[in-house]
Write an enzyme that holds these catalytic residues in place. Structure first.
Site, PDB file in Angstrom:
ATOM      1  N   THR A 130      34.536 -77.101   6.842  1.00  0.00           N
ATOM      2  CA  THR A 130      33.432 -76.943   5.898  1.00  0.00           C
ATOM      3  C   THR A 130      32.313 -77.935   6.173  1.00  0.00           C
ATOM      4  OG1 THR A 130      34.916 -76.109   4.180  1.00  0.00           O
ATOM      5  CG2 THR A 130      32.806 -76.996   3.458  1.00  0.00           C
ATOM      6  N   HIS A 170      42.212 -61.506  -2.255  1.00  0.00           N
ATOM      7  CA  HIS A 170      43.002 -62.248  -1.269  1.00  0.00           C
ATOM      8  C   HIS A 170      44.253 -62.836  -1.907  1.00  0.00           C
ATOM      9  CE1 HIS A 170      38.656 -62.728  -0.268  1.00  0.00           C
ATOM     10  NE2 HIS A 170      39.059 -62.332   0.916  1.00  0.00           N
ATOM     11  N   ASP A 215      35.101 -90.263  -1.255  1.00  0.00           N
ATOM     12  CA  ASP A 215      35.127 -88.965  -0.576  1.00  0.00           C
ATOM     13  C   ASP A 215      34.988 -89.206   0.928  1.00  0.00           C
ATOM     14  OD1 ASP A 215      34.802 -85.920  -0.520  1.00  0.00           O
ATOM     15  OD2 ASP A 215      33.045 -86.639   0.593  1.00  0.00           O
ATOM     16  N   ASP A 219      32.687 -67.217   3.902  1.00  0.00           N
ATOM     17  CA  ASP A 219      31.679 -66.199   4.203  1.00  0.00           C
ATOM     18  C   ASP A 219      30.274 -66.734   3.943  1.00  0.00           C
ATOM     19  OD1 ASP A 219      33.522 -64.172   4.917  1.00  0.00           O
ATOM     20  OD2 ASP A 219      33.888 -63.734   2.816  1.00  0.00           O
ATOM     21  N   SER A 240      39.002 -59.232   7.635  1.00  0.00           N
ATOM     22  CA  SER A 240      39.619 -57.919   7.717  1.00  0.00           C
ATOM     23  C   SER A 240      40.696 -57.809   6.642  1.00  0.00           C
ATOM     24  CB  SER A 240      40.222 -57.708   9.105  1.00  0.00           C
ATOM     25  OG  SER A 240      39.214 -57.717  10.096  1.00  0.00           O
ATOM     26  N   GLY A 241      41.242 -56.616   6.492  1.00  0.00           N
ATOM     27  CA  GLY A 241      42.250 -56.392   5.467  1.00  0.00           C
ATOM     28  C   GLY A 241      41.696 -55.769   4.206  1.00  0.00           C
TER      29      GLY A 241
END
Length: 593
Positions: A464, A228, A576, A113, A57-58
């Site tokens: 993630t 953003h 990692d 997204d 949103s925003g």
């Protein structure tokens, strides 16, 4: 920056804003629990391809403001500047839109997204719904060198793309046609924004007096700022004509190899799409539009065949604007379906400024809603592919136990090169799956076995890596099901290898990470490749371990390790974390085999 707001509760603000759309357009409805705005059932009963978009949103009116006849079928909202969850999107696909003609899930190219909308798309596809996924990237503010594998960000021009594909779906286009048109439009679309100031999110801490971090100094302009607050290409001191000259050069200069995505010449027909980021006064915005058209004509010999202006995709009260240029190209879809005709086609959505809601829509009975019973996304129909659930459970539990025991090491590694939550996330997910395996409620159907595990991973593993595991497992189930020939068959290593190869292909649509990027893919890809090449489980696990070890000497190109910590402190010493944890799992199942 503006720090005064009428709302101090961002959750209440988002719900209120979404609900207001049902007041201004009676043809849409609101699922508050999942923050879904969706079209009510069509009055004529005619089924069309459904298009679902959304994001944080925003950015109002994007994306919910574009739900309506001729544009989106549904939109899914997150909190301010944050992606909605995959579960929200899944519910939109399965319970709030028609699926008979297929569904295009389309969002802007931002990691959260892409992963969450992508996971929902994979689950829908695995559940038998014809589904395509696409991420829009139109921004040239961050060039190829800096953008790397992530690619172009999605900004204002993406709304023009949504208008075009929405019109094609309304005209009866097939899912394949709508999906391919989205790609074609994106290839011909370029956008760039500029802003005088960053924005403040309602409900967040107010900067202390004298704090200047992130503030754009008076007289300077951020060229290429994202929606953003992300930085762009540079800050400049410039008049409006000078700013427009800089922006058009970044958009159109064929000699700028870093940003030249679309070749546009004076012989091409173009559409200029001007987007207000939220707080630019209308008179200044109109002046900026005029200056853009003037310079396009004088400096590039380009006269737009359409100039569309409005507030389409904002950054809260962003004090800036973006310009997008679309090169019109033959769609080869026939009469009435050219890019320009699809742009001109009527749309009944609050956010599309060039049209309004028709009288017939207001007068029609608008009491119906889409409220199909929620179902599990997974296709629960049985397959003829079988496994020994006890043996599979035994292998998995040894691997999961090793993954859980590695938590202290993984956490330590992630505290140095990340944000410290990787180990806990892996352990939580491993323990939840082990609990399921201990229940004994495990089918002999190989796909059914996987479909028992998948929702546990989705619900218990966040971040993630959790999204990547969930997408991979959904795609793995689809890869198995596609090998069902109708005759009973025990799943062997070749069957798993083919399914993994298929799943890796699907996973690549949602993450640019590959071998050498210092991510969990450095462990997963060698394992999958070794199996595909006929190697044994032990060979594949060894390849996975080797890949994880090699990450110690890799420079990070994706994830937080790119900018967290001093590289000289861990290079050659720290692997990692995600790759290390996954290698532990593979070592365990190989040990138990």
């Amino acid at each position: 920056m503006q720090i005064k707001h009428f709302f101090d509760d961002p959750t209440h603000l988002v719900h209120s804003a979404l609900n207001s759309l049902t007041i201004t357009n009676p043809s849409i409805a609101f699922d508050k629990e999942n923050k879904i705005i969706y079209r009510r059932p069509r009055q004529d009963g005619d089924q069309k391809v459904s298009i679902i978009s959304g994001g944080g949103s925003g950015h109002e009116p994007g994306f919910a403001g574009f739900v309506g006849k001729g544009m989106l079928t549904a939109s899914v909202a997150g909190t301010i500047f944050a992606s909605p969850s995959a579960e929200q999107v899944r519910r939109a696909v399965l319970t709030r839109v028609p699926t008979e003609k297929g569904v295009l899930v389309i969002t802007m190219n931002y990691t959260g997204d892409v992963l969450n909308f992508g996971m929902a798309a994979e689950k829908a596809k695995a559940g038998g719904v014809s589904t395509e996924f696409y991420a829009i990237g139109d921004d040239v503010g961050v060039g190829r060198a800096k953008g790397g594998k992530v690619g172009r960000r999605g900004i204002g021009g993406g709304i023009l793309l949504l208008k075009i594909v929405g019109a094609l779906a309304e005209a009866g286009g097939s899912l394949t046609q709508v999906y391919e048109l989205a790609q074609q439009v994106n290839r011909n679309l370029i956008s760039l924004g500029s802003s005088l100031e960053r924005v403040h999110v309602p409900g967040r801490e107010i900067p202390k007096e004298g704090e200047t971090e992130g503030v754009i100094p008076y007289g300077e302009i951020e060229v290429g700022m994202g929606i953003h607050n992300e930085p762009g290409s540079k800050r400049v001191k410039a008049s409006l004509p000078e700013l427009v000259k800089i922006m058009l050069a970044q958009l159109l200069d064929p000699n700028d190899s870093d940003r030249h995505y679309t070749n546009i010449t004076k012989d091409d027909k173009i559409v200029l799409f001007m987007n207000n980021l939220g707080a630019t006064s209308m008179i200044e915005f109109a002046g900026a539009t005029n200056e853009c058209v003037k310079q396009l004509k004088e400096d590039y010999g380009l006269t737009p065949v359409r100039v569309i202006t409005g507030t389409f995709l904002t950054s809260l009260d962003g004090l800036g604007w973006s310009a997008s240029i679309l090169k019109l190209e033959d769609t080869k879809l026939g009469s009435g379906k050219s890019m320009l005709e699809l742009i001109d086609a009527p749309a009944e959505s609050v956010g599309w400024a060039n049209t309004g809601v028709a009288t017939s829509t207001w007068d029609a009975d608008q009491s119906a809603t889409f409220d199909k019973a929620a179902t599990d996304t997974a296709d629960t129909s049985k397959t003829n592919l079988t496994i020994d659930p006890q043996q599979a459970s035994k292998l998995l539990k040894v691997g999961l136990e090793r993954m859980a025991k590695a938590e202290p090491d993984v956490t330590r590694y992630d505290s140095i090169v990340g944000d410290g939550d990787c180990g806990i996330g892996l352990k939580r997910g491993a323990e939840a799956v082990m609990k399921l395996l201990d229940s004994g409620d495990l089918p002999t159907d190989a796909v059914g076995f996987l479909n028992k595990i998948i929702p546990v991973v989705e619900n218990e593993m966040d971040g993630t890596s959790g999204a990547i595991y969930a997408i991979f497992l959904n795609a793995l189930a689809f890869g198995l099901r596609s090998q069902d020939t109708g005759s009973s068959k025990a799943v062997d290593s070749q069957t798993w290898a083919k399914a993994m190869k298929s799943a890796m292909g699907d996973l690549a649509k949602y993450t640019p990470a590959t071998k050498g990027d210092r991510t969990l893919m450095d462990s997963l890809i060698p394992f999958a490749d070794t199996l595909s090449q006929g190697g044994s489980l032990k060979d594949a696990a060894a390849a996975s371990r080797k890949g994880a070890e090699e990450t110690k000497s890799m420079k990070a190109s994706l994830g937080r390790a790119v900018y967290v910590g001093a590289e000289e402190e861990w290079m050659g010493k720290i692997p990692d974390p995600g790759a290390w944890g996954l290698a532990e799992f593979f070592d365990g199942i190989a040990e138990a085999s």
